[in-house]
Design a protein around this motif. Structure first.
Motif, PDB file in Angstrom:
ATOM      1  N   GLU A 112       0.630  -1.037   0.080  1.00 38.80           N
ATOM      2  CA  GLU A 112       0.014   0.019  -0.018  1.00 38.80           C
ATOM      3  C   GLU A 112       0.890   1.280  -0.063  1.00 38.80           C
ATOM      4  OE1 GLU A 112      -4.128   1.494   2.073  1.00 38.80           O
ATOM      5  OE2 GLU A 112      -3.183  -0.165   2.855  1.00 38.80           O
ATOM      6  N   TRP A 153      -6.812 -10.928  -0.176  1.00 38.90           N
ATOM      7  CA  TRP A 153      -6.030  -9.577   0.279  1.00 38.90           C
ATOM      8  C   TRP A 153      -5.955  -8.655  -0.833  1.00 38.90           C
ATOM      9  CZ3 TRP A 153      -1.109  -8.129  -0.734  1.00 38.90           C
ATOM     10  CH2 TRP A 153      -0.574  -7.033  -0.325  1.00 38.90           C
ATOM     11  N   CYS A 193      -6.836  -8.406  -4.070  1.00 41.36           N
ATOM     12  CA  CYS A 193      -8.080  -7.784  -4.742  1.00 41.36           C
ATOM     13  C   CYS A 193      -8.791  -6.876  -3.646  1.00 41.36           C
ATOM     14  CB  CYS A 193      -9.028  -8.835  -4.997  1.00 41.36           C
ATOM     15  SG  CYS A 193      -8.177  -9.878  -6.442  1.00 41.36           S
ATOM     16  N   ALA A 194      -8.631  -6.841  -2.524  1.00 38.51           N
ATOM     17  CA  ALA A 194      -9.414  -6.043  -1.646  1.00 38.51           C
ATOM     18  C   ALA A 194      -8.354  -4.544  -1.847  1.00 38.51           C
ATOM     19  CB  ALA A 194      -9.540  -6.564  -0.210  1.00 38.51           C
ATOM     20  N   LEU A 195      -7.256  -4.792  -1.818  1.00 39.57           N
ATOM     21  CA  LEU A 195      -6.268  -3.487  -1.918  1.00 39.57           C
ATOM     22  C   LEU A 195      -6.734  -2.878  -3.228  1.00 39.57           C
ATOM     23  CD1 LEU A 195      -4.073  -1.964  -0.701  1.00 39.57           C
ATOM     24  CD2 LEU A 195      -2.353  -3.334  -1.709  1.00 39.57           C
ATOM     25  N   LYS A 196      -6.632  -3.629  -4.412  1.00 38.85           N
ATOM     26  CA  LYS A 196      -6.803  -2.935  -5.535  1.00 38.85           C
ATOM     27  C   LYS A 196      -8.193  -2.284  -5.789  1.00 38.85           C
ATOM     28  CE  LYS A 196      -9.862  -5.790  -8.402  1.00 38.85           C
ATOM     29  NZ  LYS A 196     -10.536  -5.125  -9.367  1.00 38.85           N
ATOM     30  N   GLN A 197      -9.269  -2.970  -5.126  1.00 37.98           N
ATOM     31  CA  GLN A 197     -10.536  -2.359  -5.168  1.00 37.98           C
ATOM     32  C   GLN A 197     -10.373  -0.922  -4.454  1.00 37.98           C
ATOM     33  OE1 GLN A 197     -13.433  -5.081  -4.037  1.00 37.98           O
ATOM     34  NE2 GLN A 197     -15.218  -3.693  -4.531  1.00 37.98           N
ATOM     35  N   LYS A 198     -10.145  -0.935  -3.214  1.00 41.97           N
ATOM     36  CA  LYS A 198      -9.586   0.375  -2.372  1.00 41.97           C
ATOM     37  C   LYS A 198      -9.151   1.140  -3.094  1.00 41.97           C
ATOM     38  CE  LYS A 198      -7.453   2.009   1.826  1.00 41.97           C
ATOM     39  NZ  LYS A 198      -6.505   1.737   2.938  1.00 41.97           N
ATOM     40  N   TYR A 199      -8.419   1.116  -3.921  1.00 40.49           N
ATOM     41  CA  TYR A 199      -7.692   2.263  -4.881  1.00 40.49           C
ATOM     42  C   TYR A 199      -8.103   2.183  -6.366  1.00 40.49           C
ATOM     43  CZ  TYR A 199      -4.619   3.093  -0.830  1.00 40.49           C
ATOM     44  OH  TYR A 199      -3.994   3.580   0.355  1.00 40.49           O
ATOM     45  N   ASN A 200      -8.955   1.633  -6.633  1.00 35.91           N
ATOM     46  CA  ASN A 200      -9.655   1.359  -8.142  1.00 35.91           C
ATOM     47  C   ASN A 200      -8.557   1.323  -8.961  1.00 35.91           C
ATOM     48  OD1 ASN A 200     -11.710   1.411  -9.820  1.00 35.91           O
ATOM     49  ND2 ASN A 200     -11.431   3.815 -10.331  1.00 35.91           N
TER      50      ASN A 200
END
Length: 390
Positions: free
Chosen positions: A137, A164, A166-173
């Motif tokens: 991140e 984990w 995929c959740a990170l990439k979704q958070k930052y689009n």
């Protein structure tokens, strides 16, 4: 996997008037139209139909349909090689000024692409360690557009937690691209976790017999559209003949991958504790550092193991030179067992510091475990190890 096994065999191009059981080869550069109006309509995308084999071909279309089904993807494009798929995907989705976050352990040519080719167009990158999730991140910047990973990685077999990430990439689009070559859809389907694009070197397990080159990129229709546009006008398309071979190969993919995994696990177990080795790495060995993640994320452990021979490069060289059954080549995913020394071959263009950062030590040997009798594989590797003198 039962439904996937059936579809990999039964999905095929529409039969001709000859009612063939096996789909024929469509070795043609272009396709004819009934009249000028049909030609106009097909070119205008008002009517479906093939135009030119650089754009589409029935053999390529059949292969794409199978791979999309196996990977749970909406659409895809087939390329002349795996690196063609990686480059075209990045080139189509990125702009000058964009930033890529990648796992540090990537294939040697992918590293060259990120470090020496894309920067010519103002595209930068940062590497993150698979075993340091806390740093990912912190490396995301306002310019970050895309995350590129391999899991398991080549050659170190490092895993990345797809849930984990995929959740990170979704958070930052961000766009998440997963190289699924080592696992294949038999062992994991990254799109189910939320990955946006999956790429493959179809040369490896998809073919499985070391015959042809090929690459695949599959994902959502939205992402494939610019990739298809880029590829159609730059020309890295897969040939009809290679597509025909690969489509036939997919009919046995599950059987082959499961046997590769069975043999690889038995080989890894047999080599653990060998006095000539510093380490044996295989995702489904309890001693593997990410064993719990491997069991959670993968259906089986894959067909690749790595061994580290005591004594560095000289010892690894002696081991490889004493092999009698196992092939010495840089390919993987073949029916034949293959030994590769990454530091002096596939990853030789990396600096020593870059190799050390990804765990590619002088004594590391990658073994792509084939489909021969496991007893023969074990016997050949152990006899070669027994002749190492350092």
């Amino acid at each position: 996997m039962s439904d996937q096994e059936t579809k990999a065999i039964r999905l095929q191009a529409k039969r001709s008037q000859n009612r063939e059981h096996s789909v024929p080869l469509y070795l043609t550069s272009s396709f004819m139209f009934d009249d000028a109006e049909q030609a106009r309509a097909v070119f205008a995308d008002e009517e479906e139909g093939s135009i030119y084999s650089r754009y589409s071909n029935p053999n390529v279309d059949e292969l794409l349909e199978k791979v999309c089904y196996l990977e749970h993807a909406e659409d895809g494009f087939a390329f002349a090689s795996g690196m063609g798929a990686v480059f075209a995907s990045l080139a189509a989705l990125l702009q000058s000024g964009d930033h890529v976050l990648a796992c540090r352990a990537v294939f040697g040519s992918t590293h060259q692409l990120l470090t020496n080719i894309l920067p010519k167009w103002g595209i930068t990158h940062s590497y993150a360690d698979a075993n340091k999730p806390e740093e990912w991140e912190s490396l995301i910047t306002p310019a970050t557009k895309l995350i590129l990973i391999e899991t398991p990685s080549n050659p170190g077999l490092e895993l990345i937690d797809l849930e984990w990430l995929c959740a990170l990439k979704q958070k930052y689009n961000l766009i998440l691209v997963v190289d699924n070559c080592f696992a294949t859809p038999v062992l994991q389907t990254p799109i189910d976790y939320g990955a946006d694009l999956v790429v493959h070197s179809a040369t490896k397990y998809f073919d499985g017999q070391g015959r042809v080159l090929g690459g695949m990129a599959v994902g959502s229709k939205e992402l494939i559209a610019p990739i298809r546009y880029f590829a159609r006008h730059t020309g890295p398309a897969l040939s009809a003949f290679n597509a025909w071979i690969l489509s036939k190969s997919l009919e046995t993919l599950t059987l082959r991958v499961e046997k590769h995994c069975e043999n690889a696990l038995q080989l890894a177990q047999a080599l653990e504790g060998n006095a000539t080795l510093e380490a044996v790495r295989y995702p489904f060995l309890p001693s593997f550092p990410q064993y719990a993640l491997a069991k959670k994320q993968m259906r089986l452990g894959g067909g690749i193991i790595t061994i580290t021979v005591k004594g560095g490069y000289e010892a690894a060289r002696q081991f490889i030179d004493h092999l009698q059954l196992v092939s010495i080549t840089s390919n993987l995913g073949d029916t034949r067992t293959i030994a590769t020394h990454p530091a002096s071959t596939t990853h030789s263009k990396l600096t020593e510091a870059e190799r050390q950062a990804t765990g590619i030590t002088p004594g590391l040997v990658r073994i792509s475990v084939g489909l021969e009798s496991i007893n023969d594989i074990i016997q050949d590797i152990t006899q070669a190890l027994g002749k190492v003198q350092v």
